[in-house]
Design a protein around this motif. Structure first.
Motif, PDB file in Angstrom:
ATOM      1  N   VAL A  27      42.462 -13.058  17.237  1.00 54.02           N
ATOM      2  CA  VAL A  27      41.462 -14.190  17.276  1.00 54.02           C
ATOM      3  C   VAL A  27      40.081 -13.607  17.635  1.00 54.02           C
ATOM      4  CG1 VAL A  27      40.403 -16.266  18.467  1.00 54.02           C
ATOM      5  CG2 VAL A  27      42.855 -16.099  17.846  1.00 54.02           C
ATOM      6  N   LEU A  28      40.213 -12.632  18.554  1.00 55.34           N
ATOM      7  CA  LEU A  28      38.926 -11.843  18.956  1.00 55.34           C
ATOM      8  C   LEU A  28      38.199 -11.112  17.648  1.00 55.34           C
ATOM      9  CD1 LEU A  28      36.845 -10.979  21.090  1.00 55.34           C
ATOM     10  CD2 LEU A  28      38.371  -9.206  21.935  1.00 55.34           C
ATOM     11  N   THR A  29      39.264 -10.442  17.100  1.00 58.19           N
ATOM     12  CA  THR A  29      38.751  -9.608  16.013  1.00 58.19           C
ATOM     13  C   THR A  29      38.101 -10.317  14.827  1.00 58.19           C
ATOM     14  OG1 THR A  29      40.487  -8.087  16.615  1.00 58.19           O
ATOM     15  CG2 THR A  29      39.682  -7.661  14.567  1.00 58.19           C
ATOM     16  N   ILE A 105      31.482 -12.388  25.089  1.00 57.57           N
ATOM     17  CA  ILE A 105      30.876 -10.986  25.420  1.00 57.57           C
ATOM     18  C   ILE A 105      31.458 -10.084  24.543  1.00 57.57           C
ATOM     19  CG2 ILE A 105      30.206  -9.224  26.706  1.00 57.57           C
ATOM     20  CD1 ILE A 105      28.233 -11.073  27.133  1.00 57.57           C
ATOM     21  N   GLY A 106      32.949  -9.895  24.453  1.00 58.56           N
ATOM     22  CA  GLY A 106      33.700  -9.196  23.468  1.00 58.56           C
ATOM     23  C   GLY A 106      33.381  -9.472  22.098  1.00 58.56           C
ATOM     24  N   ALA A 107      33.410 -10.708  21.734  1.00 60.38           N
ATOM     25  CA  ALA A 107      33.361 -10.815  20.554  1.00 60.38           C
ATOM     26  C   ALA A 107      31.738 -10.429  19.911  1.00 60.38           C
ATOM     27  CB  ALA A 107      33.301 -12.311  20.055  1.00 60.38           C
ATOM     28  N   VAL A 108      30.697 -10.703  20.728  1.00 60.73           N
ATOM     29  CA  VAL A 108      29.439 -10.227  20.278  1.00 60.73           C
ATOM     30  C   VAL A 108      29.231  -8.661  20.306  1.00 60.73           C
ATOM     31  CG1 VAL A 108      27.079 -10.326  20.959  1.00 60.73           C
ATOM     32  CG2 VAL A 108      28.366 -12.444  21.307  1.00 60.73           C
ATOM     33  N   ALA A 109      29.908  -7.908  21.308  1.00 63.05           N
ATOM     34  CA  ALA A 109      29.914  -6.787  21.433  1.00 63.05           C
ATOM     35  C   ALA A 109      30.613  -6.008  20.221  1.00 63.05           C
ATOM     36  CB  ALA A 109      30.413  -6.182  22.783  1.00 63.05           C
ATOM     37  N   SER A 171      37.970  -2.764  14.198  1.00 61.25           N
ATOM     38  CA  SER A 171      37.659  -3.749  15.103  1.00 61.25           C
ATOM     39  C   SER A 171      38.631  -4.032  15.982  1.00 61.25           C
ATOM     40  CB  SER A 171      36.980  -4.908  14.475  1.00 61.25           C
ATOM     41  OG  SER A 171      35.773  -4.714  13.654  1.00 61.25           O
ATOM     42  N   LEU A 172      40.000  -3.999  15.150  1.00 57.16           N
ATOM     43  CA  LEU A 172      41.346  -4.578  15.799  1.00 57.16           C
ATOM     44  C   LEU A 172      41.636  -3.488  17.084  1.00 57.16           C
ATOM     45  CD1 LEU A 172      43.711  -6.554  15.552  1.00 57.16           C
ATOM     46  CD2 LEU A 172      44.917  -4.779  14.066  1.00 57.16           C
ATOM     47  N   GLY A 182      38.729  -8.101  31.713  1.00 63.09           N
ATOM     48  CA  GLY A 182      39.538  -8.957  32.081  1.00 63.09           C
ATOM     49  C   GLY A 182      40.156 -10.024  31.162  1.00 63.09           C
ATOM     50  N   LEU A 183      39.737 -10.062  29.916  1.00 64.54           N
ATOM     51  CA  LEU A 183      40.296 -10.930  28.994  1.00 64.54           C
ATOM     52  C   LEU A 183      41.522 -10.430  28.689  1.00 64.54           C
ATOM     53  CD1 LEU A 183      39.421 -13.101  26.880  1.00 64.54           C
ATOM     54  CD2 LEU A 183      39.051 -11.287  25.156  1.00 64.54           C
ATOM     55  N   ALA A 184      42.513 -11.503  28.597  1.00 65.54           N
ATOM     56  CA  ALA A 184      44.012 -11.326  28.650  1.00 65.54           C
ATOM     57  C   ALA A 184      44.365 -11.031  26.904  1.00 65.54           C
ATOM     58  CB  ALA A 184      44.613 -12.616  28.850  1.00 65.54           C
ATOM     59  N   GLU A 185      43.661 -10.047  26.332  1.00 66.69           N
ATOM     60  CA  GLU A 185      44.404  -9.493  24.952  1.00 66.69           C
ATOM     61  C   GLU A 185      45.442  -8.806  25.126  1.00 66.69           C
ATOM     62  OE1 GLU A 185      43.370  -6.060  24.358  1.00 66.69           O
ATOM     63  OE2 GLU A 185      43.343  -6.394  26.409  1.00 66.69           O
TER      64      GLU A 185
END
Length: 240
Positions: A27-29, A105-109, A171-172, A182-185
């Motif tokens: 989802v993040l990727t 923040i992770g998605a934007v970065a 990106s993956l 701390g995101l639970a990926e």
């Protein structure tokens, strides 16, 4: 406890946690790639512009986000964003540190890093489109929007698709760096499972296997998409 029980989905198993981490990674990727497509499209347009200022801005963007280590970019966005939000909160009477959502923040970065690579993919794809086709469309008076819809965009998509597949894989892997927030990926889930059971080798191998599985599925999806687009262009060429 056996290996099967630790990787299982029972009360003491960590299989569900790892799969949820893998889902969060995907989802993040996807979110990062979508944001990167927006940034990349704008930067590609700037780099192809006839205005020198826009070309300089585009070059600076790609140079910075391809040259600075990804982890440093994430740290800057996460801690810099938190500091900015905290300062704004203090202006409105908030006390203490105000954090920013790790996923956002992770998605934007990762998206902005992805955008730097996607910009080069789109720029190369635009340059690969036959100038003769565009000149012929202008010669017959085809409107600009129609020319973009019927000639430019389909061919840019065709030429860019292999490169976008490579950016997806990049990106993956970059999404694993978001674990520092701390995101639970997937990587974070593997670290938690390993730390809780002291089976570091087992859970890091399991996490690596899930990354390889996602990579393999992604390769098949992009491979089929490239084959489908290639057949579509051949059919359209044969009709014309």
């Amino acid at each position: 406890m056996s290996v099967i029980e630790m990787l299982g989905f029972g009360a003491e198993g960590w299989g569900g946690v790892l799969l949820l981490g893998a889902l969060m990674t995907v989802v993040l990727t996807i979110a990062a790639l979508a944001l990167g497509a927006v940034f990349g499209g704008l930067i590609a347009a700037a780099k192809l512009s006839r205005f020198r200022v826009l070309r300089i801005i585009g070059d600076c963007y790609t140079t910075v986000f391809r040259g600075v280590p990804e982890l440093l970019v994430i740290y800057l966005f996460y801690f810099g964003g938190s500091a900015l939000v905290t300062s704004i909160g203090q202006l409105f009477g908030a006390d203490g540190f105000v954090g920013v959502p790790p996923f956002a923040i992770g998605a934007v970065a990762v998206g902005m890093i992805s955008g730097a690579y996607q910009a080069e993919v789109y720029r190369a794809a635009v340059l690969a489109v036959s100038r003769g086709e565009l000149e012929a469309a202008r010669a017959i008076g085809m409107p600009t929007l129609t020319m973009a819809r019927r000639i430019l965009i389909p061919q840019v998509f065709r030429f860019a698709l292999p490169g976008i597949g490579n950016v997806w894989q990049l990106s993956l892997k970059d999404s694993a760096l978001i674990s520092v927030t701390g995101l639970a990926e997937l990587l974070r889930a593997s670290q938690v499972a390993a730390g809780s059971t002291h089976q570091y080798f087992l859970f890091f191998v399991a996490g690596g296997a899930l990354y390889l599985a996602m990579t393999g599925v992604s390769n098949r999806i992009f491979g089929r998409a490239e084959a489908y687009v290639g057949r579509s262009f051949k059919r359209n060429f044969a009709r014309n």
